[in-house]
Design an enzyme around this catalytic site. Structure first.
Site, PDB file in Angstrom:
ATOM      1  N   CYS A  51       0.846  -1.199   0.000  1.00  0.00           N
ATOM      2  CA  CYS A  51       0.000   0.000   0.000  1.00  0.00           C
ATOM      3  C   CYS A  51       0.885   1.254   0.000  1.00  0.00           C
ATOM      4  O   CYS A  51       1.995   1.252   0.516  1.00  0.00           O
ATOM      5  CB  CYS A  51      -0.901  -0.010   1.228  1.00  0.00           C
ATOM      6  SG  CYS A  51      -2.036   1.390   1.288  1.00  0.00           S
ATOM      7  N   ASP A  53       0.455   3.820   1.714  1.00  0.00           N
ATOM      8  CA  ASP A  53       0.412   4.447   3.050  1.00  0.00           C
ATOM      9  C   ASP A  53       1.826   4.797   3.541  1.00  0.00           C
ATOM     10  O   ASP A  53       2.733   3.954   3.498  1.00  0.00           O
ATOM     11  CB  ASP A  53      -0.269   3.464   4.024  1.00  0.00           C
ATOM     12  CG  ASP A  53      -0.653   4.132   5.331  1.00  0.00           C
ATOM     13  OD1 ASP A  53       0.244   4.710   5.984  1.00  0.00           O
ATOM     14  OD2 ASP A  53      -1.837   4.074   5.699  1.00  0.00           O
ATOM     15  N   ARG A  55       2.981   5.041   6.332  1.00  0.00           N
ATOM     16  CA  ARG A  55       3.447   4.333   7.532  1.00  0.00           C
ATOM     17  C   ARG A  55       3.922   2.919   7.228  1.00  0.00           C
ATOM     18  O   ARG A  55       4.272   2.169   8.122  1.00  0.00           O
ATOM     19  CB  ARG A  55       2.314   4.295   8.564  1.00  0.00           C
ATOM     20  CG  ARG A  55       1.884   5.668   9.028  1.00  0.00           C
ATOM     21  CD  ARG A  55       0.525   5.639   9.686  1.00  0.00           C
ATOM     22  NE  ARG A  55      -0.524   5.285   8.725  1.00  0.00           N
ATOM     23  CZ  ARG A  55      -1.815   5.177   9.039  1.00  0.00           C
ATOM     24  NH1 ARG A  55      -2.206   5.389  10.274  1.00  0.00           N
ATOM     25  NH2 ARG A  55      -2.706   4.862   8.111  1.00  0.00           N
ATOM     26  N   HIS A 107      -2.268  -4.087   5.040  1.00  0.00           N
ATOM     27  CA  HIS A 107      -2.014  -3.699   6.428  1.00  0.00           C
ATOM     28  C   HIS A 107      -3.307  -3.360   7.139  1.00  0.00           C
ATOM     29  O   HIS A 107      -4.283  -2.924   6.509  1.00  0.00           O
ATOM     30  CB  HIS A 107      -1.028  -2.519   6.490  1.00  0.00           C
ATOM     31  CG  HIS A 107      -1.563  -1.251   5.921  1.00  0.00           C
ATOM     32  ND1 HIS A 107      -1.977  -0.209   6.701  1.00  0.00           N
ATOM     33  CD2 HIS A 107      -1.763  -0.855   4.631  1.00  0.00           C
ATOM     34  CE1 HIS A 107      -2.390   0.784   5.928  1.00  0.00           C
ATOM     35  NE2 HIS A 107      -2.270   0.423   4.667  1.00  0.00           N
ATOM     36  N   CYS A 110      -5.937   0.232   7.102  1.00  0.00           N
ATOM     37  CA  CYS A 110      -5.713   0.756   5.740  1.00  0.00           C
ATOM     38  C   CYS A 110      -6.846   1.706   5.327  1.00  0.00           C
ATOM     39  O   CYS A 110      -8.019   1.322   5.312  1.00  0.00           O
ATOM     40  CB  CYS A 110      -5.615  -0.405   4.756  1.00  0.00           C
ATOM     41  SG  CYS A 110      -5.327   0.117   3.051  1.00  0.00           S
TER      42      CYS A 110
HETATM   43 ZN   LIG Z   1      -3.319   1.123   3.073  1.00  0.00          ZN
END
Ligand SMILES: [Zn+2]
Length: 213
Positions: A51, A53, A55, A107, A110
């Site tokens: 992803c 993201d 993080r 994750h 998400c």
């Molecule tokens: Zn995500």
């Protein structure tokens, strides 16, 4: 005349370049040839599809160095066979780099999964989120039986990873290479942001290929 950055933005901008210089210095401190060697070639054994993201940075959370993981990231780690971007990454990874392992990693927590599971609409993102809504629709009964919305999202994130791994097995050059050479192997991982730990979902690649026959 370019627009002037605010003081806070300028500081962050400068921090990025300063930290980059520090990082490069650190790499060459004990190995002067570090970048020269890496410049010549790459030979990663893993292709990571994760992803976007901020993080979930696979190098940071696994301690793998540059050159070790070939990476593709998008919202909610989707494998779309109509997406030229991911198809090019896959083909280059499998045929040129001869990647041994393809990992799809989702994750918990998400935002893409949460959006697809919300019943809301998000303009131009919707056609992308539809690919996750498909997974949601196929698993509607199980997901609707989970009352806690956050747990429901996490379950959908896990189901989505498995669904995307299954899509990889529809790709001709992945199947051909696996049947001929035994690789790439496909793996499903989930990253738990609450603990910082990765979990291997033990995707049954052979069982799945059998079902596709
Ligand atoms: Zn995500």
């Amino acid at each position: 005349m370019p627009k002037k950055l605010s003081q806070a933005d300028q500081q962050m901008y400068d921090r990025i370049f300063q930290q980059n210089r520090d990082w490069a210095d650190g790499k060459t401190k004990h190995d002067r040839m570090f970048f020269k060697e890496h410049f010549k070639d790459q030979d990663p054994q893993f292709l990571y599809i994760g992803c976007s993201d901020s993080r979930v940075s696979i190098g940071d959370l696994t301690g793998m160095d540059i050159g070790e993981i070939f990476v593709h990231r998008n919202i909610a780690n989707v494998v779309s066979l109509e997406d030229e971007n991911i198809m090019a990454v896959l083909q280059y990874g499998v045929e040129i780099l001869k990647i041994k392992h393809i990992v799809v990693s989702g994750h918990h927590g998400c935002g893409g999964i949460e959006a697809a599971n919300s019943g809301k609409h998000f303009g131009r993102m919707d056609s992308w989120l539809d690919k996750i809504r498909e997974v949601r629709f196929k698993n509607k009964e199980v997901l609707d039986s989970i009352r806690d919305h956050s747990l429901q999202n996490d379950m959908l994130a896990e189901m989505n990873v498995i669904a995307q791994c299954e899509k990889l097995l529809e790709v001709d050059f992945i199947r051909d290479s696996y049947f001929e050479k035994g690789y790439p192997m496909v793996h499903a991982w989930v990253y738990d942001m609450r603990t910082g730990l990765l979990h291997d979902m033990e995707f049954d690649m052979d069982g799945c290929l059998e079902k596709l026959k």
